[in-house]
Design a protein around this motif. Structure first.
Motif, mmCIF file in Angstrom:
data_model
loop_
_atom_site.group_PDB
_atom_site.id
_atom_site.type_symbol
_atom_site.label_atom_id
_atom_site.label_comp_id
_atom_site.label_asym_id
_atom_site.label_seq_id
_atom_site.Cartn_x
_atom_site.Cartn_y
_atom_site.Cartn_z
ATOM 1 N N VAL A 169 0.820 -1.205 -0.010
ATOM 2 C CA VAL A 169 -0.050 0.092 -0.049
ATOM 3 C C VAL A 169 0.684 1.173 -0.011
ATOM 4 N N SER A 170 1.841 1.267 0.734
ATOM 5 C CA SER A 170 2.834 2.327 0.801
ATOM 6 C C SER A 170 3.581 2.529 -0.385
ATOM 7 N N ARG A 171 3.950 1.500 -0.943
ATOM 8 C CA ARG A 171 4.557 1.788 -2.264
ATOM 9 C C ARG A 171 3.842 2.152 -3.427
ATOM 10 N N ALA A 172 2.560 1.769 -3.286
ATOM 11 C CA ALA A 172 1.405 2.346 -4.257
ATOM 12 C C ALA A 172 1.353 3.640 -4.038
ATOM 13 N N ALA A 173 1.047 4.354 -2.797
ATOM 14 C CA ALA A 173 0.704 5.576 -2.403
ATOM 15 C C ALA A 173 1.832 6.605 -2.623
ATOM 16 N N LEU A 174 2.913 6.155 -2.405
ATOM 17 C CA LEU A 174 4.181 7.045 -2.381
ATOM 18 C C LEU A 174 4.204 8.243 -3.456
ATOM 19 N N PRO A 175 4.085 7.659 -4.743
ATOM 20 C CA PRO A 175 4.131 8.783 -5.685
ATOM 21 C C PRO A 175 3.121 9.754 -5.380
ATOM 22 N N HIS A 176 1.859 9.662 -4.890
ATOM 23 C CA HIS A 176 0.595 10.659 -4.773
ATOM 24 C C HIS A 176 1.230 11.384 -3.467
ATOM 25 N N LEU A 177 1.972 10.636 -2.426
ATOM 26 C CA LEU A 177 1.983 11.527 -1.057
ATOM 27 C C LEU A 177 3.093 12.514 -1.503
ATOM 28 N N ARG A 178 4.053 12.319 -2.624
ATOM 29 C CA ARG A 178 4.956 13.130 -2.604
ATOM 30 C C ARG A 178 4.408 14.495 -3.177
ATOM 31 N N LYS A 179 3.411 14.378 -3.896
ATOM 32 C CA LYS A 179 2.668 15.647 -4.263
ATOM 33 C C LYS A 179 1.946 16.254 -3.096
ATOM 34 N N SER A 180 1.862 15.835 -1.836
ATOM 35 C CA SER A 180 1.217 16.586 -0.651
ATOM 36 C C SER A 180 2.002 17.425 0.162
ATOM 37 N N ASP A 181 1.605 18.390 0.547
ATOM 38 C CA ASP A 181 2.353 19.362 1.545
ATOM 39 C C ASP A 181 2.039 18.745 2.989
ATOM 40 N N HIS A 182 1.285 17.565 3.244
ATOM 41 C CA HIS A 182 0.806 17.280 4.587
ATOM 42 C C HIS A 182 0.911 15.634 4.454
ATOM 43 N N ALA A 183 1.644 15.181 3.768
ATOM 44 C CA ALA A 183 2.050 13.416 3.874
ATOM 45 C C ALA A 183 2.249 12.951 4.980
ATOM 46 N N ALA A 184 1.669 11.783 5.317
ATOM 47 C CA ALA A 184 1.844 11.085 6.372
ATOM 48 C C ALA A 184 1.321 9.627 6.209
ATOM 49 N N ILE A 185 2.027 8.823 6.762
ATOM 50 C CA ILE A 185 1.950 7.468 6.771
ATOM 51 C C ILE A 185 1.621 6.673 8.178
ATOM 52 N N VAL A 186 0.847 6.330 8.834
ATOM 53 C CA VAL A 186 0.625 5.745 9.963
ATOM 54 C C VAL A 186 0.382 4.225 9.906
ATOM 55 N N ASN A 187 1.297 3.342 10.406
ATOM 56 C CA ASN A 187 1.103 2.015 10.515
ATOM 57 C C ASN A 187 0.642 1.243 11.867
ATOM 58 N N THR A 188 -0.092 0.451 11.889
ATOM 59 C CA THR A 188 -0.726 -0.264 13.067
ATOM 60 C C THR A 188 0.209 -1.380 13.393
ATOM 61 N N SER A 189 1.288 -1.327 14.753
ATOM 62 C CA SER A 189 1.893 -2.137 15.080
ATOM 63 C C SER A 189 1.253 -2.816 16.363
ATOM 64 N N SER A 190 1.624 -3.117 17.527
ATOM 65 C CA SER A 190 1.168 -3.501 18.569
ATOM 66 C C SER A 190 2.103 -3.567 19.807
ATOM 67 N N ILE A 191 1.621 -3.842 20.881
ATOM 68 C CA ILE A 191 2.267 -3.920 22.171
ATOM 69 C C ILE A 191 2.996 -5.213 22.097
ATOM 70 N N ALA A 192 2.741 -6.125 21.082
ATOM 71 C CA ALA A 192 3.298 -7.454 21.078
ATOM 72 C C ALA A 192 4.652 -7.084 20.292
ATOM 73 N N ALA A 193 4.805 -6.075 19.811
ATOM 74 C CA ALA A 193 6.262 -5.826 19.003
ATOM 75 C C ALA A 193 7.168 -5.536 20.172
ATOM 76 N N THR A 194 7.015 -5.032 21.285
ATOM 77 C CA THR A 194 7.982 -4.675 22.255
ATOM 78 C C THR A 194 7.816 -5.313 23.655
ATOM 79 N N ALA A 195 6.648 -6.250 23.992
ATOM 80 C CA ALA A 195 6.539 -6.882 25.018
ATOM 81 C C ALA A 195 6.320 -8.415 24.565
ATOM 82 N N GLY A 196 6.949 -9.286 25.504
ATOM 83 C CA GLY A 196 6.744 -10.716 25.004
ATOM 84 C C GLY A 196 5.390 -11.232 25.912
ATOM 85 N N LEU A 197 4.709 -11.454 24.529
ATOM 86 C CA LEU A 197 3.312 -11.989 25.148
ATOM 87 C C LEU A 197 3.222 -13.695 24.857
#
Length: 250
Positions: free
Chosen positions: A112-140
């Motif tokens: 999704v990011s790869r497909a959107a990047l050419p369009h984001l480069r045209k924006s003055d307020h470009a942002a990508i937010v990914n959903t990670s998890s507590i599971a990335a940093t705490a052993g569950l």
């Protein structure tokens, strides 16, 4: 504040339910036009542009992003929220299941990011937010595969932020604790004692309850907002203190 996102355009993957739907609604309430990319977009929040998309398939992603850009007239924000869960230790999932989860939870962000990047480069307020998890940093326990995929999402966020900061594209992620989502509800339904399992999940988080989808949506909006233009390369925990607090037992 009501017009914080006025004139901006967002893609939200997995936006037809749970955290994604809450995020799409939250952004629209603040003036953003939103395209929801989902396997089953019919239940996307009213007012959004529903688009069928399988983030595990490159052709599907490219077609969906193109459709979103046409419908919205461009894109300023990408919320990579689509994801799937997995249970078990490192012994419990075969190679095919590992590939399936990584195809969605990690390569889905890439596609999704790869497909959107050419369009984001045209924006003055470009942002990508990914959903990670507590599971990335705490052993569950019983979350080996899921944790590995979300750890990859966290590391990928940092690398993307470094790659694109000089292009004016901010990249961050949210790291929710155990959230009150349809996936968690299905897990609870399968438990021998759903009420006891919910109580255990509540107790695991220092503030004593599951995280709400709306709370995660608000954090995503913070990271995506043009007001916070100096925030990039960070993970924002929404976990009731689970990752950082060490309370004495009651």
């Amino acid at each position: 504040m009501a017009a914080e996102f006025d004139g901006l355009r967002a893609i939200v993957t997995g936006g037809a339910s749970g955290i994604g739907a809450a995020t799409a609604s939250y952004l629209m309430e603040r003036g953003c036009a939103v395209a929801v990319l989902d396997l089953a977009p019919a239940s996307a929040p009213e007012g959004s542009v529903p688009i069928t998309c399988d983030v595990g398939d490159t052709a599907s992603v490219e077609a969906a992003v193109d459709e979103a850009v046409r419908a919205l007239g461009g894109v300023d924000i990408v919320v990579n929220n689509a994801g799937i869960g997995a249970q078990g230790t490192v012994e419990d999932n075969d190679d095919d299941e590992w590939r399936r989860v990584f195809e969605v939870n990690v390569l889905g962000i890439v596609r999704v990011s790869r497909a959107a990047l050419p369009h984001l480069r045209k924006s003055d307020h470009a942002a990508i937010v990914n959903t990670s998890s507590i599971a990335a940093t705490a052993g569950l326990p019983q979350r080996a595969l899921y944790s590995a995929s979300k750890g990859a999402a966290y590391s990928l966020t940092l690398a993307m932020a470094a790659d694109h900061v000089r292009e004016g594209i901010r990249v961050n992620c949210v790291s929710p604790g155990t959230a009150d989502t349809p996936w968690v509800a299905r897990l609870l339904d399968k438990a021998p004692d759903p009420a006891a399992e919910r109580a255990a999940l509540n107790a695991r988080q220092p503030h004593g309850r599951l995280v709400s989808a709306q709370e995660v949506a608000a954090a995503i909006a913070y990271l995506a907002s043009p007001i916070n233009g100096s925030t990039t390369g960070t993970s924002l925990p929404v976990d009731g203190g689970m990752n950082s607090l060490r309370l004495r037992p009651t």
